[in-house]
Every structure is written in C-alpha cells, then in structure tokens.
Design an enzyme around this catalytic site. Sequence first.
Site, PDB file in Angstrom:
ATOM      1  CG  PHE A 251      44.326  39.460  31.141  1.00 35.28           C
ATOM      2  CD1 PHE A 251      43.850  39.195  29.865  1.00 35.28           C
ATOM      3  CD2 PHE A 251      44.472  38.399  32.022  1.00 35.28           C
ATOM      4  CE1 PHE A 251      43.511  37.900  29.481  1.00 35.28           C
ATOM      5  CE2 PHE A 251      44.143  37.108  31.648  1.00 35.28           C
ATOM      6  CZ  PHE A 251      43.655  36.856  30.378  1.00 35.28           C
ATOM      7  CD  GLU A 272      46.866  44.354  27.135  1.00 31.08           C
ATOM      8  OE1 GLU A 272      46.381  44.122  28.252  1.00 31.08           O
ATOM      9  OE2 GLU A 272      46.190  44.390  26.090  1.00 31.08           O
ATOM     10  CG  ASP A 371      41.849  43.531  35.571  1.00 31.47           C
ATOM     11  OD1 ASP A 371      40.664  43.164  35.546  1.00 31.47           O
ATOM     12  OD2 ASP A 371      42.199  44.726  35.541  1.00 31.47           O
ATOM     13  CB  CYS A 398      34.651  44.269  35.253  1.00 38.37           C
ATOM     14  SG  CYS A 398      35.032  43.592  33.645  1.00 38.37           S
TER      15      CYS A 398
HETATM   16  C1  LIG Z   1      39.906  44.466  32.072  1.00 33.90           C
HETATM   17  S1  LIG Z   1      41.276  44.995  31.132  1.00 33.90           S
HETATM   18  C2  LIG Z   1      42.491  45.107  32.403  1.00 33.90           C
HETATM   19  C3  LIG Z   1      43.513  46.199  32.219  1.00 33.90           C
HETATM   20  C4  LIG Z   1      44.420  46.503  33.389  1.00 33.90           C
HETATM   21  N1  LIG Z   1      44.657  45.392  34.252  1.00 33.90           N
HETATM   22  C5  LIG Z   1      43.943  47.707  34.173  1.00 33.90           C
HETATM   23  O1  LIG Z   1      43.537  47.577  35.319  1.00 33.90           O
HETATM   24  O2  LIG Z   1      43.973  48.813  33.627  1.00 33.90           O
HETATM   25  C6  LIG Z   1      41.676  43.534  30.249  1.00 33.90           C
HETATM   26  C7  LIG Z   1      42.930  43.624  29.404  1.00 33.90           C
HETATM   27  O3  LIG Z   1      43.179  42.333  28.841  1.00 33.90           O
HETATM   28  C8  LIG Z   1      43.737  42.492  27.562  1.00 33.90           C
HETATM   29  N2  LIG Z   1      43.580  41.223  26.828  1.00 33.90           N
HETATM   30  C9  LIG Z   1      42.459  40.758  26.215  1.00 33.90           C
HETATM   31  N3  LIG Z   1      42.707  39.549  25.661  1.00 33.90           N
HETATM   32  C10 LIG Z   1      43.986  39.234  25.936  1.00 33.90           C
HETATM   33  C11 LIG Z   1      44.826  38.113  25.623  1.00 33.90           C
HETATM   34  N4  LIG Z   1      44.368  37.075  24.905  1.00 33.90           N
HETATM   35  N5  LIG Z   1      46.097  38.119  26.047  1.00 33.90           N
HETATM   36  C12 LIG Z   1      46.580  39.164  26.773  1.00 33.90           C
HETATM   37  N6  LIG Z   1      45.834  40.258  27.099  1.00 33.90           N
HETATM   38  C13 LIG Z   1      44.557  40.299  26.684  1.00 33.90           C
HETATM   39  C14 LIG Z   1      42.965  43.671  27.003  1.00 33.90           C
HETATM   40  O4  LIG Z   1      43.643  44.264  25.923  1.00 33.90           O
HETATM   41  C15 LIG Z   1      42.850  44.578  28.239  1.00 33.90           C
HETATM   42  O5  LIG Z   1      43.927  45.488  28.305  1.00 33.90           O
END
Ligand SMILES: C[S@@+](CC[C@H](N)C(=O)[O-])C[C@H]1O[C@@H](n2cnc3c(N)ncnc32)[C@H](O)[C@@H]1O
Length: 451
Positions: A251, A272, A371, A398
Amino acid sequence: MVRAPGLWAYRNKMEFSFGTRIWRADKPYVDKGDGGGGDAADHGNGGAPGPPVSGPPPPRKVYPPGGNDGFVLGLHAPGRYDKLVPVDRCLIQPDAANEVLAFLRTRCEELLLEPFDVKTGTGYLRAVGLRTATDAAGVVQVSVNLITADDEVPGRLVPLAAELGARFPAVTSVVHNIQASSSDRGGGGRRGAPEVVLYGRRTIVQAVRGLTFEMSANSFFQTSAGSAALLYDRIVEAADLGPADTVVDLFTGTGTIGLALAASAGRVVGVELVADAVADARRNAERNGVTNAAFYVGDLTALKGGMALADVVDWEGAPPPLVTRRAAGGGGGSAGGGGGGGGDDDAPAAADGGDAAAAKADVQMDVVVVDPPRAGLHPKLVRWLARCGARRVVYVSCNAATQVRDVALLQSHEPRWQLTSLTPVDMFPHTPHVETVGVLELVGESAAVEG
Ligand SMILES: C[S@@+](CC[C@H](N)C(=O)[O-])C[C@H]1O[C@@H](n2cnc3c(N)ncnc32)[C@H](O)[C@@H]1O
C-alpha cells in the site's frame, strides 16, 4: 504518544463544499432580515448533534424564500449532506490556504458561478480542494482543485484560475475535476474525469526528512507534513533494517514510506493499486536520487495464503531479484506474474503447516510494512502475511479499530507472531483520530527461504 509538532495550521489538505443551504445550531431559525432567508422548518438542524457555528455567518445578499440561502462555501454539518457550516477561515489549515478560501467565497459569487444544489441537482460549483506544501527551500505553494458538476461551458474557470495565480503568489497550481454525480468520488481520486490543469503546474512539492515529494491534487499524502516526518522517523526505527535487508512496502501510495526506508535498507519494493500513484512513486525516487527502490502496480486484495507476492504484482518485465520460498498452505500458482495461486486460504491456522508446501519464487522479504486504507487488511491478506517469510511486520494504520482486529488475527496464526510495540502518532490534532505504528515480530518457526 508522539506529539504533533503544532496544533494549528497543520492540515495540508482540506476540501470545502459549495452549496445553497446553511446549517444553523439555533432552532427554530428566525429570519433576522440579514439576508439569511428561508423558513424555520428548513433551517433547523433537526436536533442533530454538531459543533456550534463559530460566530454569525458573513453578511449575505437577500435571496428568495424557500430554504435557499444563496451562495454558501464551507463544511458539511455532521450527518448533513445538504447543509453547510460557512467557513471563511479554517484554523487547522495554513493561512496561505485561508486567504484563497476567503477570496473564492466572494469572487465565485461575483462571477455568477452557481453553487451546486444537492436537493435540486442543479448548479455548477461543487467543491474546492486546497492543498498546501512547503518545499526544501521553505517556499509555500497552494494547489487549488476546483470541482464542478459539469463542463458545459469549456474554459469557464480559466479566468478565475488566472486571477488566482496573479493575486496569490503561493498559488502555483489550479486544476479542475468534473464530478458529474456524488458516486464519481472515491479512492482518493475522482473517477468522473482526469485533472485538467488550468493554471501553473499539476503538482506541488513537499519536503519531508530531507526528501521531496510531488503531490497532485488527488494523490494520497499524509495529512500533516510535520507529523509525517515524526511518523516516518518512528517507522524507520520500528523497521530496524540492515544493509542486506529487503523491505516490502505494501500500500505504498506515492512511495513515501519506502523512500524514507531506502537509506537504511538494501532494497525497497513498493506495491500499490493505483497506477498514477506508482508513477508518482517512481518520479519521487528519481527526484531524490534513490536507486535501490522500485515500485509496482498490484492488487493486494488478490493475495491469499500459498500465493507469492509475485503472483499479484505486474513487474512490467523488470522484477526485483526473486528467491525460492517454501509457500505454506498448499501452493499452486506460478511465480513471476499473473498466475492464479492457490492454497486453502480459509483453512484454520492448524492446517497452515508446511506439509503441502510448494517451492515458489518470490521477492525476498525481510521486513514488510503495511499501511492500508481505514478498512484495514482483508483476512486473506493477514493469513498471507503470517507466512510471507518476513521476520518483522510494521503495521501503520489510521484506524486503530481495524488494526486491533488484524493484529489479533495475525497473532492467532502459525508461525507465531507477537505485537511488540504500538506507538500512536498525533497526526490529527483536535480530532479523536491518531495514526499508529505497530511492530509485529515472528516468534515462532520462520518460513523457510531456500535460496
Ligand atoms: C493509507 S494510504 C497509504 C499510502 C502511503 N503508504 C503513504 O504513506 O503515503 C493506502 C494506500 O493503499 C492503496 N490501496 C488501496 N487498496 C489497495 C489494494 N487492493 N492493493 C494495493 N493498494 C491498495 C491506496 O491507493 C492508497 O495509496
């Protein structure tokens, strides 16, 4: 608890809605002849709980009766999709953004840009997103994201965008999104239409811990750059990497955590879902001269016990070095991309043992950082994590409620995992929310890595 470096003006992204109805705490509402207009039934808040309106709304024009307050710019009252608390100055966003907010409130009305009325489905301006960043030289930049219901008059917002750029030196980016219906929103981006740059650049630049990151209007970035620096300090400490370690950042978004870890790791692999974010992550690696980090698109919800990470990631023909790992839980699937994978993922923990294990090529995983979004991890992903071969998992969240659920599930699995520390970081002062960094160590038999 890691305290926030500042309690005010910390929030680097806010979205304010345009609308036609004001939420008022006082019920019944009495028209004092100040132009507020409307009738008691419409303006009462129905007894719904919510914050008090801070001070009277600014003087307004007189509008026709019928519950329409005319031009309103502000934040939705809790639980109200149709009523707004007017906001001229928001104390948790920087002054540079507040100046733009106050200007837009009057200028959009002067330009006869109609606010969207959710009850009638008519009008033009839906919302404005204000994003603020400070680059390595300390220069503050504001990105203005105007969101409208349609684009029937192409170029309608171009003069306003030019005026914003001319009037506010900090405004270096004005972009436009169309959100035809409320279901167009989601995933940190807007599906209705791509961002159209009306003025300046598409991105603004934020400096954090000696690195700089490009942020577009809708890409994910931690809410407070000041607290993000402290969060990344904690993550680096928690990951406790050595120079030969490969850390997998799941993520990864625009790669910020992976890039913060790159200096203390041998290699970083970020995964991601959103291709645009992966493109941003690659650009961020390049602009910071980080050469030991690679970012890829992959849907982590597809991961199940017995699968390799390699099964769900699109390596675009350039995978990182793979090692052969004994995948517990029944094997199946092919490494190297695209394969289905298998394993009795829903089997109870006791059945997850290595008897039916198949040797699979996968990314070396010494430490894994996750994350996820607020919903947390899918149970299948938790089961996969339990057997992924890493010695440590750093779980950044979060939403402590989903994190607790996922940690309990991970700890119920073989090999045995144990939560060894949990640190809250105050990322959201004046709210009940915190970011948390959990560290889970493998204390049972480690998953075999054969070479
Ligand atoms: C809370 S954010 C974390 C972003 C990063 N770690 C940061 O600190 O900036 C969660 C991330 O998970 C991604 N995400 C959501 N569902 C996902 C999936 N099924 N597979 C991979 N990534 C995913 C979202 O696009 C988002 O960028």
